[in-house]
Structures are given as structure tokens and as C-alpha cells.
Design an enzyme around this catalytic site. Structure first.
Site, PDB file in Angstrom:
ATOM      1  CB  SER A  58      -0.964   0.013   1.192  1.00 11.51           C
ATOM      2  OG  SER A  58      -2.010  -0.904   0.962  1.00 11.51           O
ATOM      3  CE1 TYR A 297       2.873  15.655   6.999  1.00  6.73           C
ATOM      4  CE2 TYR A 297       5.164  16.283   6.648  1.00  6.73           C
ATOM      5  CZ  TYR A 297       3.863  16.625   6.961  1.00  6.73           C
ATOM      6  OH  TYR A 297       3.549  17.920   7.242  1.00  6.73           O
ATOM      7  N   GLY A 298       4.419   9.551   6.205  1.00 13.63           N
ATOM      8  CA  GLY A 298       4.839   8.266   5.678  1.00 13.63           C
ATOM      9  C   GLY A 298       3.694   7.425   5.183  1.00 13.63           C
ATOM     10  CG  HIS A 299       1.160   4.949   2.807  1.00 11.56           C
ATOM     11  ND1 HIS A 299       0.693   3.656   2.933  1.00 11.56           N
ATOM     12  CD2 HIS A 299       0.089   5.697   2.427  1.00 11.56           C
ATOM     13  CE1 HIS A 299      -0.600   3.623   2.641  1.00 11.56           C
ATOM     14  NE2 HIS A 299      -0.996   4.844   2.336  1.00 11.56           N
ATOM     15  CG  ASP A 300       3.103   1.522   7.694  1.00  9.76           C
ATOM     16  OD1 ASP A 300       4.039   2.330   7.560  1.00  9.76           O
ATOM     17  OD2 ASP A 300       2.606   1.239   8.792  1.00  9.76           O
ATOM     18  N   GLY A 301       3.102  -0.543   3.794  1.00 17.17           N
ATOM     19  CA  GLY A 301       2.578  -1.411   2.754  1.00 17.17           C
ATOM     20  C   GLY A 301       2.853  -2.860   3.070  1.00 17.17           C
ATOM     21  N   GLY A 305       3.484 -11.635   2.465  1.00 16.09           N
ATOM     22  CA  GLY A 305       4.868 -12.036   2.593  1.00 16.09           C
ATOM     23  C   GLY A 305       5.887 -10.929   2.421  1.00 16.09           C
TER      24      GLY A 305
END
Length: 461
Positions: A58, A297-301, A305
Site C-alpha cells: 500500500s 509523514y509516511g505510509h506502510d505497505g 509475505g
């Protein structure tokens, strides 16, 4: 930056959490330092290198958001115009939402449309079919009422808007408008366009004794494209971070976004009902938080796996990208990211809140079933302690060797927030929000940024 000691500490964490390999990049004052650890595939022992690409899940959404804002920059799209201005036939079950939902709602996950789009296939018309497939989709919550993460649908609608404006498939738009201008060679939105020899293999852990095994799902279906199918390296993810740090300017001086639109992207925010796990607010394709007085700020994904994390600290001129081919494990992320950040004098990732043993809450305000298609939680009470039962997909439960129902204690942090406690050593604590009370009962359950509405009266569950 001398990474020797840091690499040793991260190698210890990889072993502790049974994660085969990792790659890390740190951007500081315009300079990138990167290093890699472990193996790309447990069956071959091939080592991870700084050129190994990982699925970033994501974190793709941040790339999609920047790409959409390029159309806004050119006056071809707008954040607050109804989606129908670009897709005249756009329709969901709620007529008001059909007429009023905007790209801003899609970008910050407040549209509330259920991810009910059927099987759109794998062809170039996948996003067109997704948009057509939601004509009868109900609302999880009213438009703009609360934040509720949209795993695939919201950003697929944005992709379809861009396809109609541009006249080309989404993947070509992303490549021509962002990947190529940033000068990237190992970043792709489609697996078949990337070199398979340079992509890490995903892994799962079913038990500490067994260790990591190869994931049964090598990649996500194409419907997740604008939301989660990109592969990249930490160094190339940091090219996107540099763009945001430098007010829309690429490293070679190419103007990608105006400073004003970068400020709009980071500054237009909605609160997260559960503010402890990921951040306090959601901006346009970005998480936003404050750690020890420093803006982040940021985002994870995550895919099946793989896991990726990006954190940008603009006041310090700093960004960190970390990819692993195992997990996701929140405990690993917090400890590993904190090791990286504190090694350069930045603040550590905040700990999850501690339960408050003095709180005495009325269980009747929370108990009941919270449900949406494919997702079900039951909140109950046992000896004065609230409990949470999560119902797994039967196929997932069988593969992981786990029961199809997992029970947790809910330990109160406040009247609306709870920490989960599990006897399973592979389960990290999570925070659950039960909130938006109506007639004395919580209407929504929010955890891992997803929102689930109350489905039935509390009595009988």
C-alpha cells in the site's frame, strides 16, 4: 554514516522475528545511505542486495496520490470536484454519495463505499470494471463521517479518473508521469514488467519452530494496482521521499509538483479514530503524526509475505525506507525503525499506549457484532473484561494452521481505545478503537486503520 553496528542490531531483530531479509535506505540532507541484510529466498539462499526489489504494497498509494496531483497541477483534475465530473456514469447504492464523492474523499479514505466490486479480471479494463461493479455497493459509513481505510477501491477509482483524462492504461500513466521523471529503473507497478531475478520472495511464519516459508501468493491481483502492486527498492522509494522534502522537485531539478500542492498533500488531513498504531491523521496519500515534537509523514505497505515502511521527517531533512520479505510484524517495525532513526539522532517510534487498570467501563456500551463482507468481529465480556473475537477466512486459517476464530482480551487505555492481549507469541499487541456512540453504544470498530460498523444489537452476542 557507519552502518556496521546498526546492521548487527537489525540482523538480530530479523532472526528474532524470523524474517529472511531486509533492505534499508536512509536519506539525510540529500544523500542516500543504503544496506541490505539476509536472504531474498529461503529456498535458494540468494542474498538480499541494495538492488533487490520488494513488493511495497500500500505504499503504492503515495505514488498514486502524487500522480493524481500532477493532473490537478495541470488543471485537468480537481480535489473537490465530484467524481462524476470525470466519470459521468459513476454510481453507488447511495444517490447522495454517487453525486458528491470527490477525489479528496478517495485520497484520505473517508468515502465509506464498501469494497463490493466483484471480480474485475486482470485485463487493461480492470479499473473500468471495478467502477462499473460498485453500482450497488452500500456505504460502510456516511460520506465523510469517519476514516476507514480502503484497501483497493478508492485508489482504483482515482486510477480510472486518470485513465479517462489521459486515454491510456493506469500503469503507463504512472510510468510516464512519475517513475520515468524520477529516473527509476527498478520500480514497476506490474510484476511482469519487472525482472523476476531481482525481486525478493515473500515469506510467512506459521510457527516459531517451523521458521519462514515461501508465501503461497507470489503477488497481488491487478485490481490492487494503484493501491498495492508496486515493486521497488528503498533507494528508489527515497526518490519519492526526496520529492516531498524538496517541495515537489526531483533530484535532477525536474519540477514534478508545485510547493503549494505538496503542502496540500501533507496538510489536508482527517483524524484517525485509532491514532496510536500508524499515526494521528491521514493526509492525501500519506500518514501524518508527531514524534517527540517532530513532524512525521509516511505510509506502510504489506502483501502476502512482504512489508514496506516509509517515514519522512521534514524538519530534520530525513527519510527512511525499509523493506522486508516477511511479516508484517508491528513489533519488528517499531524496534527496527527506532534503531535506524536514533542512530542519526532522530526520535524513536512511539510505543503503543499502556492499559489503564483503574478504568471501569460499562461492557454494554461496546459488546456486539461488528461486521462487513469478509470481516467479522465479536466484542463480548468475560468476568468484567472485554473480549474480542476475530473470525479468519477458513482458507487462510487452514494454511496458517490456526483456528478460524482468534480471541483476545481488550485492555482499556481510555473509554474508546483498547490494547489487545494474545497468548500467541506471533501476535503483536494492537490497538482497537470502539467509538461514535449512539444510544449509548459504539457504532464502529477501528483497528489497523480499517473501520467495521456495528451489525446487530449487543444483546445475544
Amino acid at each position: 554514516m557507519d552502518t556496521t553496528a546498526l546492521e548487527a542490531r537489525l540482523a538480530g531483530l530479523l532472526a528474532e522475528y524470523r524474517i529472511p531479509g531486509a533492505s534499508v535506505g536512509l536519506l539525510r540532507d540529500g544523500e542516500v545511505t543504503d544496506f541490505a541484510l539476509g536472504v531474498a529466498d529461503v529456498t535458494t539462499g540468494e542474498p538480499v542486495t541494495t538492488g533487490t526489489a520488494f513488493q511495497i504494497g500500500s505504499l503504492t498509494k503515495t505514488w498514486t496520490a502524487v500522480t493524481f496531483l500532477r493532473f490537478v497541477e495541470e488543471g485537468k483534475a480537481a480535489l473537490d470536484e465530484p467524481v462524476r465530473a470525470f466519470l459521468p456514469g459513476f454510481k453507488v447504492a447511495d444517490p447522495e454519495v454517487s453525486a458528491k464523492v470527490t477525489p479528496r474523499h478517495l485520497l484520505n479514505h473517508t468515502h465509506g463505499i464498501e469494497e463490493d466490486f466483484g471480480d474485475p479480471g486482470e485485463d487493461d479494463d480492470v479499473y473500468e470494471r471495478m467502477v462499473a461493479g460498485i453500482a450497488g455497493a452500500p456505504q460502510v459509513h456516511p460520506l465523510g463521517h469517519t476514516h476507514g481505510y480502503s484497501a483497493a477501491l478508492g485508489y482504483a477509482i482515482l486510477a480510472r479518473v486518470m485513465e479517462v483524462i489521459d486515454g491510456r492504461p493506469w500503469d503507463d500513466i504512472l510510468t510516464d508521469r512519475l517513475v520515468r521523471p524520477l529516473g527509476l529503473s527498478r520500480t514497476s507497478s506490474r510484476r511482469e514488467l519487472a525482472d523476476p531475478a531481482r525481486i525478493a520472495t515473500g515469506h510467512l511464519v506459521r510457527s516459531p519452530d517451523e521458521g519462514p516459508i515461501v508465501s503461497p501468493l507470489s503477488h497481488l491481483p491487478r485490481l490492487f494496482g494503484p493501491s498495492g502492486t508496486m515493486t521497488s527498492t528503498p533507494r528508489e522509494v527515497l526518490a519519492l521521499a526526496r520529492l516531498l522534502l524538496d517541495e515537489g522537485m526531483a533530484a535532477d531539478g525536474t519540477r514534478i509538483l508545485s510547493p503549494g500542492l505538496v503542502r496540500e498533500m501533507t496538510g489536508s488531513r482527517v483524524p484517525l479514530p485509532e491514532p496510536y498504531s500508524l499515526g494521528r491523521e491521514w493526509a492525501l496519500g500519506l500518514l501524518a503524526d508527531t514524534w517527540s515534537g517532530v513532524e512525521v509523514y509516511g505510509h506502510d505497505g504489506s502483501t502476502i509475505g512482504h512489508n514496506a515502511r516509509l517515514r519522512i521527517l521534514p524538519e530534520l531533512g530525513l527519510a527512511v525506507a525499509m523493506t522486508v520479505n516477511g511479516g508484517p510484524r508491528d513489533g519488528f517495525y517499531r524496534r527496527a525503525m527506532s534503531e535506524i532513526l536514533t542512530s542519526v539522532g532522530a526520535p524513536a517510534v512511539p510505543d503503543l499506549p499502556a492499559p489503564d487498570p483503574t478504568l471501569r467501563l460499562d461492557p454494554g456500551r461496546y459488546t456486539g457484532r461488528y461486521e462487513r463482507p469478509g470481516l467479522r468481529y465479536d466484542v463480548g465480556s468475560r468476568d468484567g473484561t472485554l473480549t474480542l473475537s476475530f473470525h479468519l477466512n477458513p482458507m487462510e486459517a487452514e494454511f496458517l494452521g490456526r483456528p478460524d476464530r482468534i480471541d483476545y482480551d481488550l485492555l482499556p487505555v481510555s473509554e474508546t481505545h483498547f490494547v489487545t492481549r494474545s497468548p500467541d507469541p506471533l501476535e503483536d499487541p494492537q490497538v482497537v478503537a470502539l467509538y461514535d456512540f449512539q444510544d449509548g453504544k459504539a457504532r464502529y470498530l477501528h483497528t489497523n486503520s480499517r473501520v467495521t460498523p456495528r451489525a446487530a444489537p449487543a444483546a445475544g452476542w
